[in-house]
Enzyme design. Sequence first.
Site, PDB file in Angstrom:
ATOM      1  N   LYS A   1       0.961  -1.237  -0.077  1.00  0.00           N
ATOM      2  CA  LYS A   1       0.057  -0.020   0.056  1.00  0.00           C
ATOM      3  C   LYS A   1       0.817   1.581  -0.085  1.00  0.00           C
ATOM      4  O   LYS A   1       1.886   1.315   0.673  1.00  0.00           O
ATOM      5  CB  LYS A   1      -1.087  -0.076   1.263  1.00  0.00           C
ATOM      6  CG  LYS A   1      -1.920   1.283   1.401  1.00  0.00           C
ATOM      7  CD  LYS A   1      -2.801   1.049   2.530  1.00  0.00           C
ATOM      8  CE  LYS A   1      -3.526   2.358   2.740  1.00  0.00           C
ATOM      9  NZ  LYS A   1      -4.338   2.210   4.017  1.00  0.00           N
TER      10      LYS A   1
ATOM     11  N   SER B   1     -10.013   1.719   7.341  1.00  0.00           N
ATOM     12  CA  SER B   1      -9.346   1.648   6.166  1.00  0.00           C
ATOM     13  C   SER B   1      -9.107   0.401   5.471  1.00  0.00           C
ATOM     14  O   SER B   1      -8.708  -0.047   4.387  1.00  0.00           O
ATOM     15  CB  SER B   1      -7.963   2.447   6.296  1.00  0.00           C
ATOM     16  OG  SER B   1      -8.159   3.874   6.304  1.00  0.00           O
TER      17      SER B   1
ATOM     18  N   SER C   1      -8.900   3.634   3.238  1.00  0.00           N
ATOM     19  CA  SER C   1      -7.735   4.232   2.436  1.00  0.00           C
ATOM     20  C   SER C   1      -7.327   3.170   1.644  1.00  0.00           C
ATOM     21  O   SER C   1      -6.466   3.269   0.576  1.00  0.00           O
ATOM     22  CB  SER C   1      -6.850   4.806   3.286  1.00  0.00           C
ATOM     23  OG  SER C   1      -6.244   4.093   4.097  1.00  0.00           O
TER      24      SER C   1
END
Length: 855
Positions: A81, A181, A157
């Site tokens: 990520k 997230s 996210s």
Amino acid sequence: MTRADAFELGRLDAHDQAALVRSGVLRPVDLAAAAITRIKALDGQINAVSHRAFDQARAAAKAYGRTPGGPAMAGVPYLVKEGLDYPGMPTRFGSRLHADAPPARTAFPFSQRLDAAGLVAVGKSAAPEFALLPTTEPVLYGPTRNPWNLDRSAGGSSGGAAAAVAAGMVPVAHASDGGGSIRIPAACCGVFGLKPSRHAHVRARGHHVVEDLLVSDTLLTRSVRDAHWATVVTRDGDGLPAGRRDPGRLRIALSLTNLLGAPPHPEVAQAVQQAARLCETLGHRVEVVPVPIDGPGIARAFEVLWGYLTAEVVDRARGGEHLLEPWTLDLADWARRLEPRDLEAALEAAAWEGVRFAEFTHRFDVVLSPVVTDPPPALGVLGPLRPFEDLKPAMFGYVAYTQLHNLIGAPRCRFRSTGPATARRSAACSPPPGAGMRCCCSWPISWKRLSPGPTDGRRIPSARERFLMSIDPMAALDLPGLNTQSAPTPALVLDRDRLTRNLARMRAHLAHWPQVTLRPHLKTSKSLAVAALASPDQGPITVSTLREAEVFAGQGFSDITYAVGVSPDKLPRAAQLNRQGARVSVILDSEDMAEAVARFVGEAGVAIPTLIELDTDGHRGGVRPDDAAVGRIGRILDRAGVLAGVLTHAGGSYGARSEAELIAFAEQERSGAVAAAETLRALGLPCPTVSIGSTPTVLFTRDLSGVTEVRAGVFMFQDLVMAGIGVCAIDDIALSVLTTVIGHQLDRGRLIIDAGWMALSRDRGTASQPVDQGYGLVADADGRPIDDLIVSATNQEHGVVARRSGEALDPARFPVGARLRVFPNHACATAAQHGRYLVLDGRDVSAIWPRFGQW
């Protein structure tokens, strides 16, 4: 390995992929290569991968060799990520502030554990700027799209990670969770997501007081067993091990309202209730009961901590604040008005409510609740460009289920409830704090994968399959080896070299007037990929439909002129785009419409910048520059506070027959626009924008004094009409239609091709020119015109190729199956018949770029 093989591998979870290596069926490099193939094929639509590290991945996979016996997951691909340091890859945090970040050199124990287990990082997944939003729509990269519905958010996210796993690009992807997230994108995209307990895994990043309190890391997965494996591999030595024991009959608390006491969307409620009924059929006891905590207090505590994090980000960006997104800056400004006692109260709430939740779990083993309040929102609804006063309540309201578990450190997993809207229906379960992974791996539903077949035996299509079914079938073509001899026809082909050359020509021409901005018209391209070349810095653009404005605004283009006369019914759509942070301007040419705009903006409370359209050549719409109506319209718009300037388009230049006429048209256009601007200024009215433009006049202008911007669009592609008036040469035309000979008219000496007016359009724009090109000029497969062949007639799916002179051609030169290309009369009209470009580099198709339509 074929493309089909690569996609079959994409349906497997990490365990099954690793098993193929251990059994000797595949090599680690094969798994990595298959993931690279899938990413190249799918990510152009989804935009989940922010950094591609394919060479690095191939080298890492190759290091495992050919023989079985390596690490358990040798060669299994995954994504890291954005925001997590990984050697060899930049850490950009999804922000323009770090767009030029160098590759990281070190890794923290979390990613080191995954590498040691054999996972191969093929790149980084997209995330919102500094992971601050529950949707992945950073200005830096543009929005990540939900594979189940490309107009919807993939969540955030960890949206890039979830979308990539759901689409089958990779079986697992790293994700982190500071306020939902992991769970939110898992819910939006229909994959499995677990937020581990606080400190349950080894360190993934540097020490930070607030992040250590809120954030946990793991892998988003396609199966529960992959999630269990990731938790075991990355768990901290002091954390609780993941258990597999049968928990027996569970006591489940069903809670539907969020921290603010609001109920979920009916569809979300239905999904959670369906999960509850399933639990009951499996013998567990489900009781509807509210969780006894101070929900609003927890929500307020999270807002405070989130604001503190954001303010710190902005403080560190000294000198670079202009590169940060509006949401980041506005939330930081809000946080700076907080008092120290607000932070103290937030930390106290986290501690106290954690104790109350722990007491509650003495009565219940698991809490079952929604993940988010609503189904995945449309792109832009939670995007960073939406005005802060609207976005703040929408954002914190949307995540009002997930914050509790970050603040108290409890684990929580997101699982999918199967049904008609599988990717949008999800529930979450919460065991007691400190329970590690036990809630998931011992969940008494024997799911090997998250897409089980219904009870009648029919298999639910995977996320990848549904994604492929939702887009154009051309996207399933095998690019390696695809060329002008093998591509399906008829097809719109785009010569990348010619496109690049045409763009460079325009930029070089306008370099003589550095004060003038190029606002390229994207009505012909209707393509995000072409837009990225035409305006690489996402500068001002022109569109001819509100659909274009909406698509490009969703990709981060914020300064947009809708250059078609606006009508009252279109004002609400323009206003909505402006509410979301874009600056969409409209044009008009009458006092009545000016009054309508003034009334609308007054009632709606949102400004819509408006330009007065001028008619400088009698070609189409607009008010004459010397008409007194220019001043009257200007006064109406100025009173409403929306007068933005004047705009004209010299469409009459398409009828020019010499360079001298083109130069004259250009000057007539310029002088008319400047005169109207001077009229407004003489009346004390503002006229910041003086906008002119058509491809012929812009390329042949000799003077741009008084002009602030030029608009042109067809210059990127060029066409036969432009060639006919001397604007370009035939070998400048970048667009053509690839076609196949399907028959002959032997008695007439003509060919039949599979490109009729449905592929070429009915445009006959060269009919009035000295050289009539029929329905298009015929070239060979390499783009070289053949003698004087044209498409002389068309039916819906058939075209007739003949000599311009009418003389018979030799059909033996063009057997059935031969490939030809047809250059269009009008690039806009021909491109509008197609849903994608086949991008040519020489003879080979190097990419497929989607186009969009509608109004």
